[in-house]
Motif scaffolding. Structure first.
Motif, PDB file in Angstrom:
ATOM      1  N   UNK A 344       0.834  -1.211   0.000  1.00  0.00           N
ATOM      2  CA  UNK A 344       0.000   0.000   0.000  1.00  0.00           C
ATOM      3  C   UNK A 344       0.865   1.256   0.000  1.00  0.00           C
ATOM      4  N   UNK A 345       1.984   1.215   0.712  1.00  0.00           N
ATOM      5  CA  UNK A 345       2.902   2.361   0.724  1.00  0.00           C
ATOM      6  C   UNK A 345       3.494   2.587  -0.666  1.00  0.00           C
ATOM      7  N   UNK A 346       3.790   1.501  -1.368  1.00  0.00           N
ATOM      8  CA  UNK A 346       4.286   1.618  -2.748  1.00  0.00           C
ATOM      9  C   UNK A 346       3.251   2.324  -3.619  1.00  0.00           C
ATOM     10  N   UNK A 347       2.005   1.904  -3.490  1.00  0.00           N
ATOM     11  CA  UNK A 347       0.925   2.515  -4.276  1.00  0.00           C
ATOM     12  C   UNK A 347       0.813   4.000  -3.974  1.00  0.00           C
ATOM     13  N   UNK A 348       0.919   4.347  -2.701  1.00  0.00           N
ATOM     14  CA  UNK A 348       0.824   5.748  -2.284  1.00  0.00           C
ATOM     15  C   UNK A 348       1.954   6.581  -2.893  1.00  0.00           C
ATOM     16  N   UNK A 356      -2.283   3.146 -12.753  1.00  0.00           N
ATOM     17  CA  UNK A 356      -2.848   1.811 -12.672  1.00  0.00           C
ATOM     18  C   UNK A 356      -2.720   1.230 -11.261  1.00  0.00           C
ATOM     19  N   UNK A 357      -1.735   1.721 -10.504  1.00  0.00           N
ATOM     20  CA  UNK A 357      -1.595   1.264  -9.120  1.00  0.00           C
ATOM     21  C   UNK A 357      -2.784   1.703  -8.284  1.00  0.00           C
ATOM     22  N   UNK A 358      -3.151   2.960  -8.402  1.00  0.00           N
ATOM     23  CA  UNK A 358      -4.281   3.469  -7.622  1.00  0.00           C
ATOM     24  C   UNK A 358      -5.601   2.898  -8.133  1.00  0.00           C
TER      25      UNK A 358
END
Length: 897
Positions: A344-348, A356-358
């Motif tokens: 989740x931290x990577x996505x943030x 595409x991550x979000x």
């Protein structure tokens, strides 16, 4: 530019620099190469331009620039085991690139690179050196590149010649390739060198130490290799492919000696440190780096449709995830699920650059959490058993974990064999992989299609050994009828020469139109006839107990069947047609689900029956009604296209290269059938299918549900089955409409209105009941009699209602002051009586429970309760007046003198 540039700023500066020089900014392609079966993952910036370089594809631009997502964790490019233990090995990384497709060549490429590195990034030329290809394998040295670097002002003693291994680039054994030229950055002579540690001289740019760091690679795409080890063919138009790792450039620009010390990783590492409660130190650093790197790879791979599994890309992802989870659990001491939080931290942190991550955040986190929860159970069991085994080895002086133990861990505890190998190596032991694989093969040979032991299948193995594989006739023409010879009859597990009417037996023929169950498709039914119609056999099922053999489960209805008899075979045609339609529909359903829910959808099981199809697939949440309707619309659109279904028999490797999707549960040989029901769907499949997509008829989903964690199930019908389903629904709707005295289109409106009306009437009835009770209480109290100084009231209220009786009793008791109240009534033909007494009466020894029990006898029932309130019932409602009147006598008799 100042050295404080963030990685995001470096990425944008790179892309803008080349946009200013007429390059098209092109979005990163997926980590799963589209239409390229030669690569496990996208591992370089040029992968999406591969066909452009070879001239097979034309685009409306000749210059491009990208920041390409890459993964190197499987196949030829596999850095997985090094990740976490070096300063710059990663599973996921970004490759900055500028490309020329037959436009500019070496002169401009070298000029652009030198300008960006020295002017835009501001790196000192005193710290830079370049390399060129020195000429090997009958390929001349790149003198042109040497002179072009010198023209840029690079000192000739800083232009070094390196060999084929370092300065000739090829994406794989085949494809575009050419000499390359690299830019290296000098980090400092204080960095330890392995050569010097061994008493040898540091080799400078060519050394394996980190004193010189490659930050830019210019590939001069001049050739193509058609086949492995084949001569190089000059490309029609020489091109440029640049690769500049963002992580490396960021470390140089930000003055860091490790990629993990840059802002690309520091935010993620801070989260890991917080979760484990340990600072980022030399002791914990390797494991924290593993978790941080693998969280990046996980986020991006799942976002691009890869899910953890036991095959291909999914298996690589599973290894990445489990390696991170194990480091978190074993080395960092994190005993609760944590990995999804790091993801989740990577996505943030990276969601702005890669939307595409979000967009896929919810699903990505579900995958990460689900995998960790499952693996933790496996890890705990497996590690305990490994500890026991290693303790035994240590005591005995052994150095190798036996294949039996690896097999037990893998088969019984779900512990991957390669993880066993990794852990064993970390602790100084080897594993007997050959023994493990031998046990796997032996166990597979013991299993038949029902999972029973070898004794059942031995018979059919013997039949196959002395005869030949069954020739299936169901693919040819209509494939419903045929002629064959009886090769074997098996009754109660024993081969017999003949059977007579009434016998149940398994029949093996040399040729048959009956499809043996496999790939989810049920076996055919029908008839076998012999001796001019005197022998009639009903085929109830067809199976494949051993590969290559179709076995018919039959009941002999008439006559005698012998080994060697020639027989006429005929499949139940209508049943076969329905099965074909449903099987072809599963292929279209699979494709439609990928379109609507995402490419992560993978088949997890199927049943193709004549009256329905069932399709299990990987997905973590229920499909919405809107999504199901979209799936139905897509399938029915393809059905209405009435496209010709095509079947090709191909080599398995060629089939995979063509992009055909493998169906769940199928076992494939060297030659496979590739079925294209519609241009949208091409899959490997051995089943029977329609001739045209229109033969499927109507496709209708009847249900969608969950069957396991991360697995959903759709049941659907086609053709006549779909028509019957729709008609049944229509009939029920018409019945409801008739009851509501409206037309089917207005049913929902009428039901809603009726519900509102019922609720309103219930409310009014309740209001009237309350008012009536209140209004009648005064009259009722006037009916109370005086018994020994107490008021006694007995009254009847119909219909009887427990709730109403209790409410009335409470109110009357409060108003009567001192006394006893009895309320009786009839409900469904039965008598109901409730008695209540005031506190002072109870204090005198008069109990409502005792009173109601005696009254209940009059109506043929029983009762009881507390002294202040009790209830009874009985079947004889006609005696209610007698029971109520009896209250006065009971109170009088119970009253103290």
């Amino acid at each position: 530019m100042p050295s404080a540039l963030t990685a995001s700023q470096i990425r944008e500066a790179f892309l803008q620099f080349f946009e200013e020089r007429a390059h098209r900014r092109v979005a990163s392609s997926s980590l799963v190469p589209v239409g390229d079966q030669t690569l496990l993952f996208t591992n370089a910036g040029m992968v999406q331009f591969k066909d452009v370089f070879t001239g097979r594809e034309q685009r409306d631009y000749r210059r491009a620039t990208t920041s390409q997502k890459c993964v190197r964790a499987g196949g030829k490019h596999n850095d997985l085991d090094n990740v976490g233990y070096t300063a710059r090995h990663h599973t996921f990384f970004e490759m900055l690139g500028n490309f020329s497709f037959g436009d500019y060549f070496k002169a401009d490429a070298i000029s652009f690179a030198w300008e960006f590195v020295t002017k835009r990034l501001g790196l000192s030329t005193d710290r830079l050196a370049v390399t060129v290809f020195n000429g090997e394998n009958n390929i001349p040295w790149d003198e042109e590149a040497f002179e072009l670097w010198a023209k840029q002002g690079v000192s000739r003693d800083r232009i070094l010649k390196l060999g084929y291994k370092d300065n000739f680039w090829a994406m794989g054994d085949t494809g575009p390739c050419g000499p390359c030229s690299e830019i290296h950055y000098h980090q400092g002579d204080d960095i330890p060198c392995v050569e010097e540690a061994a008493g040898r001289k540091c080799q400078g740019v060519a050394c394996d130490c980190d004193r010189w760091l490659e930050i830019w690679n210019l590939v001069f795409m001049q050739f193509e290799r058609k086949e492995k080890d084949a001569p190089l063919i000059p490309l029609p138009k020489p091109s440029i492919d640049t690769g500049a790792g963002l992580e490396r450039i960021a470390s140089v620009v930000q003055g860091k000696r490790s990629n993990y010390d840059t802002d690309l990783f520091q935010g993620i590492l801070a989260t890991v440190s917080q979760l484990c409660g340990k600072p980022y130190t030399q002791e914990t650093g390797a494991s924290q780096r593993v978790v941080a790197d693998h969280a990046r790879a996980t986020a991006f791979l799942v976002a691009d449709g890869v899910q953890p599994s036991n095959v291909a890309r999914g298996y690589v992802l599973r290894r990445i995830m489990r390696r991170a989870i194990r480091h978190g659990d074993q080395q960092l001491g994190i005993k609760e699920p944590f990995f999804f939080k790091v993801v989740d931290r990577v996505i943030e942190l990276m969601g702005d650059a890669f939307p595409e991550l979000r967009d896929g955040r919810t699903f990505i986190l579900e995958v990460a959490k689900h995998e960790e929860e499952g693996f933790r159970r496996t890890l705990d069991r497996g590690l305990k058993l490994m500890d026991e085994e290693l303790a035994k080895l240590q005591a005995s002086g052994g150095k190798m974990i036996s294949g039996d133990v690896v097999y037990l861990l893998h088969g019984t505890y779900g512990f991957p064999w390669d993880l066993t190998q990794i852990i064993a190596r970390e602790r100084g032991y080897d594993v007997d992989l050959e023994g493990f694989k031998k046990l796997q093969e032996e166990e597979a040979a013991k299993q038949d299609f029902h999972g029973e032991k070898k004794s059942t299948t031995d018979i059919f193995q013997d039949v196959l050994a002395r005869t030949a594989p069954t020739q299936f006739l169901g693919y040819d023409g209509e494939g419903h009828e045929g002629e064959g010879s009886v090769l074997a009859l098996v009754q109660d597990g024993v081969e017999v020469p003949q059977v007579s009417a009434g016998a149940t037996v398994d029949v093996v023929l040399d040729r048959t139109p009956f499809y043996g169950e496999s790939g989810g498709q049920l076996g055919d039914t029908g008839r076998i006839v012999a001796h001019g119609g005197k022998t009639v056999v009903q085929v109830k099922d067809a199976q494949r107990p051993v590969q290559g053999l179709i076995v018919h489960s039959v009941e002999v209805k008439e006559g005698t069947l012998k080994v060697g008899d020639m027989v006429q075979t005929s499949v139940d045609v209508e049943r076969r047609k329905s099965i074909r339609a449903n099987h072809s529909a599963t292929h279209l359903l699979h494709k439609a689900l990928k379109r609507v829910l995402g490419e992560h959808v993978k088949q997890a099981g199927s049943v193709v029956a004549p009256d329905f199809l069932r399709f299990d697939f990987s997905h973590f949440s229920p499909a919405t009604q809107e999504q199901l309707e979209q799936v139905e619309d897509l399938v029915n659109t393809w059905v209405r296209d009435n496209a010709d279904a095509q079947t090709r028999v191909m080599n398995i490797d060629d089939a995979k290269k063509s992009g055909a999707v493998a169906m769940f549960g199928e076992k494939y040989g060297e030659t496979v059938r590739v079925v294209t029901v519609h241009p949208e769907s091409t899959e490997l499949c051995g089943g029977t299918h329609v001739k045209r997509s229109g033969d499927i008829g109507l496709f209708k989903v009847t249900s969608e549900s969950g069957v396991a964690s991360g697995v959903r199930r759709i049941v659907a019908v086609t053709g006549v089955g779909a028509l019957q389903f729709v008609r049944e629904q229509e009939h029920e709707l018409k019945k409801v409409a008739a009851l509501l005295r409206t037309n089917p289109k207005e049913v929902a409106v009428r039901v809603e209105a009726t519900q509102k009306r019922v609720k309103e009437l219930e409310r009014k009835v309740e209001e009237v009941s309350v008012k009536a009770q209140s209004a009648s209480q005064k009259d009722l109290l006037d009916q109370a009699r005086e018994v020994n100084g107490m008021k006694v009231l007995a009254t009847r209220v119909d219909p009887a209602d427990d709730k109403v009786f209790r409410g009335m009793a409470d109110q009357l008791r409060d108003r009567i002051g001192s006394g006893v109240i009895a309320i009786g009534g009839e409900k469904d033909g039965r008598a109901v009586i409730l008695v209540a007494a005031t506190k002072d009466v109870v204090a005198k020894g008069i109990s409502a429970g005792n009173l109601v029990r005696e009254m209940a006898k009059e109506v043929g029932g029983k009762g009881g309760g507390k002294p202040d309130m009790a209830q009874a019932g009985g079947p004889d409602a006609d005696k209610l007046p007698v029971a109520l009147e009896k209250l006065f006598e009971l109170v009088k008799g119970a009253s103290p003198a």
